[in-house]
Scaffold this motif. Structure first.
Motif, PDB file in Angstrom:
ATOM      1  N   THR A  30      29.586  50.910  46.788  1.00  9.88           N
ATOM      2  CA  THR A  30      30.166  50.851  48.121  1.00  9.88           C
ATOM      3  C   THR A  30      29.398  49.867  49.006  1.00  9.88           C
ATOM      4  O   THR A  30      29.997  49.081  49.746  1.00  9.88           O
ATOM      5  CB  THR A  30      30.173  52.243  48.771  1.00  9.88           C
ATOM      6  OG1 THR A  30      30.913  53.133  47.929  1.00  9.88           O
ATOM      7  CG2 THR A  30      30.785  52.222  50.154  1.00  9.88           C
ATOM      8  N   ALA A  31      28.077  49.900  48.925  1.00  7.45           N
ATOM      9  CA  ALA A  31      27.265  48.988  49.722  1.00  7.45           C
ATOM     10  C   ALA A  31      27.506  47.541  49.314  1.00  7.45           C
ATOM     11  O   ALA A  31      27.614  46.648  50.162  1.00  7.45           O
ATOM     12  CB  ALA A  31      25.785  49.343  49.578  1.00  7.45           C
ATOM     13  N   ALA A  32      27.608  47.277  48.009  1.00  7.69           N
ATOM     14  CA  ALA A  32      27.855  45.920  47.527  1.00  7.69           C
ATOM     15  C   ALA A  32      29.235  45.434  47.972  1.00  7.69           C
ATOM     16  O   ALA A  32      29.389  44.294  48.425  1.00  7.69           O
ATOM     17  CB  ALA A  32      27.745  45.864  46.010  1.00  7.69           C
ATOM     18  N   ILE A  37      32.773  42.158  51.557  1.00  4.28           N
ATOM     19  CA  ILE A  37      33.871  42.151  52.533  1.00  4.28           C
ATOM     20  C   ILE A  37      33.394  41.614  53.870  1.00  4.28           C
ATOM     21  O   ILE A  37      34.075  40.799  54.506  1.00  4.28           O
ATOM     22  CB  ILE A  37      34.474  43.560  52.670  1.00  4.28           C
ATOM     23  CG1 ILE A  37      35.210  43.937  51.386  1.00  4.28           C
ATOM     24  CG2 ILE A  37      35.399  43.655  53.875  1.00  4.28           C
ATOM     25  CD1 ILE A  37      35.622  45.390  51.302  1.00  4.28           C
ATOM     26  N   ASN A  38      32.228  42.043  54.327  1.00  2.30           N
ATOM     27  CA  ASN A  38      31.688  41.564  55.601  1.00  2.30           C
ATOM     28  C   ASN A  38      31.421  40.064  55.553  1.00  2.30           C
ATOM     29  O   ASN A  38      31.675  39.344  56.526  1.00  2.30           O
ATOM     30  CB  ASN A  38      30.419  42.317  55.976  1.00  2.30           C
ATOM     31  CG  ASN A  38      30.701  43.752  56.365  1.00  2.30           C
ATOM     32  OD1 ASN A  38      31.819  44.098  56.748  1.00  2.30           O
ATOM     33  ND2 ASN A  38      29.693  44.596  56.267  1.00  2.30           N
ATOM     34  N   LYS A  43      33.138  34.592  57.215  1.00  2.00           N
ATOM     35  CA  LYS A  43      33.589  33.239  56.868  1.00  2.00           C
ATOM     36  C   LYS A  43      34.964  32.968  57.457  1.00  2.00           C
ATOM     37  O   LYS A  43      35.220  31.889  58.008  1.00  2.00           O
ATOM     38  CB  LYS A  43      33.642  33.071  55.347  1.00  2.00           C
ATOM     39  CG  LYS A  43      32.305  32.937  54.692  1.00  2.00           C
ATOM     40  CD  LYS A  43      32.474  32.763  53.185  1.00  2.00           C
ATOM     41  CE  LYS A  43      31.154  32.746  52.471  1.00  2.00           C
ATOM     42  NZ  LYS A  43      31.334  32.640  51.006  1.00  2.00           N
ATOM     43  N   TRP A  44      35.867  33.940  57.337  1.00  3.22           N
ATOM     44  CA  TRP A  44      37.231  33.789  57.839  1.00  3.22           C
ATOM     45  C   TRP A  44      37.228  33.603  59.353  1.00  3.22           C
ATOM     46  O   TRP A  44      37.921  32.732  59.887  1.00  3.22           O
ATOM     47  CB  TRP A  44      38.028  35.017  57.420  1.00  3.22           C
ATOM     48  CG  TRP A  44      39.404  35.083  57.992  1.00  3.22           C
ATOM     49  CD1 TRP A  44      40.470  34.291  57.678  1.00  3.22           C
ATOM     50  CD2 TRP A  44      39.872  35.981  58.992  1.00  3.22           C
ATOM     51  NE1 TRP A  44      41.573  34.651  58.406  1.00  3.22           N
ATOM     52  CE2 TRP A  44      41.225  35.696  59.225  1.00  3.22           C
ATOM     53  CE3 TRP A  44      39.270  37.012  59.699  1.00  3.22           C
ATOM     54  CZ2 TRP A  44      41.977  36.391  60.150  1.00  3.22           C
ATOM     55  CZ3 TRP A  44      40.041  37.706  60.602  1.00  3.22           C
ATOM     56  CH2 TRP A  44      41.370  37.397  60.821  1.00  3.22           C
TER      57      TRP A  44
END
Length: 90
Positions: A30-32, A37-38, A43-44
């Motif tokens: 979950t942390a990875a 995702i963050n 970047k987006w």
């Protein structure tokens, strides 16, 4: 006989639970995933902000270019009067 403060547990404090190996693996996954995702979200957002700034700069340059040009004279239209069939037949 009084108890020392070290012997009495604090109110509302629970001992930490020991995680099973599967729970530890799940938390690591979950942390990875959250980190990935963050990173992609950052970047987006930065790309969107950069492109927006470029678009606004281009629009401002285009407006300045249009303002610098002398206004063009409106062409005179040579519109003919329309004649309806009713008036033609008379």
């Amino acid at each position: 006989m009084k108890h020392s403060p070290k012997q009495l547990p604090e109110v509302g404090v629970r001992p930490k639970r020991v995680l099973s190996p599967s729970e530890q693996k799940s938390l690591a996954t979950t942390a990875a995933a959250s980190a990935i995702i963050n990173d992609e979200t950052n970047k987006w957002e930065s790309k969107t902000a950069r492109l927006k700034a470029l678009r606004l700069a281009k629009e401002a340059a285009d407006e300045a270019e249009l303002a610098a040009q002398p206004p063009k004279a409106a062409p005179k239209s040579k519109a003919k009067a329309k004649v309806s069939r009713a008036t033609k037949a008379k």
